[in-house]
Scaffold this active site. Structure first.
Site, PDB file in Angstrom:
ATOM      1  N   ASP A 208       5.418   5.030   5.209  1.00  0.00           N
ATOM      2  CA  ASP A 208       6.448   4.197   5.844  1.00  0.00           C
ATOM      3  C   ASP A 208       6.792   2.968   5.004  1.00  0.00           C
ATOM      4  O   ASP A 208       7.855   2.375   5.173  1.00  0.00           O
ATOM      5  CB  ASP A 208       6.059   3.783   7.277  1.00  0.00           C
ATOM      6  CG  ASP A 208       4.740   3.055   7.375  1.00  0.00           C
ATOM      7  OD1 ASP A 208       3.753   3.507   6.759  1.00  0.00           O
ATOM      8  OD2 ASP A 208       4.681   2.022   8.077  1.00  0.00           O
ATOM      9  N   HIS A 209       5.918   2.613   4.059  1.00  0.00           N
ATOM     10  CA  HIS A 209       6.177   1.459   3.189  1.00  0.00           C
ATOM     11  C   HIS A 209       6.789   1.864   1.843  1.00  0.00           C
ATOM     12  O   HIS A 209       7.152   1.004   1.050  1.00  0.00           O
ATOM     13  CB  HIS A 209       4.874   0.683   2.947  1.00  0.00           C
ATOM     14  CG  HIS A 209       4.358   0.023   4.191  1.00  0.00           C
ATOM     15  ND1 HIS A 209       4.351  -1.347   4.376  1.00  0.00           N
ATOM     16  CD2 HIS A 209       3.862   0.558   5.342  1.00  0.00           C
ATOM     17  CE1 HIS A 209       3.861  -1.628   5.579  1.00  0.00           C
ATOM     18  NE2 HIS A 209       3.555  -0.490   6.175  1.00  0.00           N
TER      19      HIS A 209
ATOM     20  N   HIS B 256       0.860  -1.182   0.000  1.00  0.00           N
ATOM     21  CA  HIS B 256       0.000   0.000   0.000  1.00  0.00           C
ATOM     22  C   HIS B 256       0.891   1.224   0.000  1.00  0.00           C
ATOM     23  O   HIS B 256       2.108   1.099   0.090  1.00  0.00           O
ATOM     24  CB  HIS B 256      -0.981  -0.016   1.167  1.00  0.00           C
ATOM     25  CG  HIS B 256      -0.365   0.052   2.534  1.00  0.00           C
ATOM     26  ND1 HIS B 256       0.533  -0.881   2.999  1.00  0.00           N
ATOM     27  CD2 HIS B 256      -0.506   0.957   3.542  1.00  0.00           C
ATOM     28  CE1 HIS B 256       0.901  -0.569   4.226  1.00  0.00           C
ATOM     29  NE2 HIS B 256       0.300   0.542   4.583  1.00  0.00           N
TER      30      HIS B 256
HETATM   31 ZN   LIG Z   1      -0.224   1.239   6.556  1.00  0.00          ZN
END
Ligand SMILES: [Zn+2]
Length: 279
Positions: free
Chosen positions: A64-65, A60
């Site tokens: 933070d990803h 997603h």
């Molecule tokens: Zn998330």
């Protein structure tokens, strides 16, 4: 097939935990799942890197990803001796994020093109928005996606990697849901982000309490693993950060509902997928 947790951290900075990122070594090359803070530092420790990835998958588009996606694009471009497009696969919005990342890098791209005579091509990416089904197929390796539930963040996907009889599932951030149940059914390993409901409720900080609604606590992730009959559950992305000495508490909460092997990830935790050994 081998699984290496490159980053076991969360949005909260921690000195010894990089941001969310998982490497799956397959017969078709290294596949990267999410690109959190410090991903290339840890990839280097795992003897991988930006030039090596056969594809990058995003679960997603929470920052933070994805925060080091720009580092992947620039480093792969600058370190490749021939054009070497970076393949990026993710939920709807991914192609737009990648295009915006390339636009953000425009000044740097110009500096390097002007400086290096032998660098005659721009950073290249092949970005694909996906929803469900087979999203990558090469040799014996197949990656399937399914919708997960991280509402109000939408869309989000999990992935299942299959290679020569072994399988690993990357859940990403999600509450228990039918899509993840389908993806995880019978898998050797399930990698699941988790939070501690008891600790977050005790802290009582409104912004932290908000995360309880769209994340799985360890028992929730364990229940998914139990329903799916997976062999090993890897807990990662712990919120709040794991306090030294409390590691076993996280494992015990999951073990109360899951009879397989439980691993509380650290950066560079490595798992070799194997058939389930259930208790
Ligand atoms: Zn998330």
């Amino acid at each position: 097939m081998q699984l290496i947790i490159l980053g076991s951290g969360s949005p909260i900075p921690a000195p010894d935990r990089a941001g969310p990122a998982t490497l799956v070594r397959t017969s078709a090359g290294d596949l990267l799942f999410d690109a959190g803070r410090g991903v290339l530092l840890r990839a280097t420790s795992a003897l991988s890197g930006a030039v090596a990835f056969a594809a990058v998958f995003l679960t997603h588009l929470h920052s933070d990803h994805t925060t080091d996606l720009n580092d992947l694009v620039t480093t792969r471009w600058a370190m490749s001796l021939t054009p070497n497009p970076l393949r990026v696969i993710g939920p709807v919005g991914t192609a737009g994020l990648v295009a915006a990342t390339e636009a953000m890098l425009e000044l740097d791209t110009g500096y390097r093109l002007a400086h290096h005579d032998d660098l005659e091509w721009r950073p290249a990416t092949v970005a694909t928005d996906v929803t469900e089904g087979v999203v990558f197929e090469e040799g014996d390796v197949r990656v399937l996606a399914a919708a997960t539930d991280h509402a109000p963040v939408h869309p989000t996907v999990g992935y299942r990697v299959e290679d020569r009889g072994r399988s690993v599932v990357i859940a990403g951030d999600t509450v228990p849901c039918a899509g993840l149940d389908r993806l995880a059914a019978g898998a050797d390993v399930l990698v699941h982000t988790v939070v501690r409901r008891d600790q977050i409720e005790a802290l009582g900080i409104p912004r932290l309490l908000d995360v309880l609604g769209y994340h799985s606590a360890a028992p929730d992730a364990a229940a998914t693993a139990e329903r799916a009959g997976v062999g090993t559950l890897v807990l990662t992305h712990m919120v709040p950060p794991v306090q030294p000495g409390s590691e076993q508490e996280w494992v015990d909460q999951a073990a109360a509902v899951f009879g397989g092997t439980i691993v509380l990830a650290e950066d560079l935790t490595t798992v070799d997928p194997a058939p389930a050994a259930r208790t």
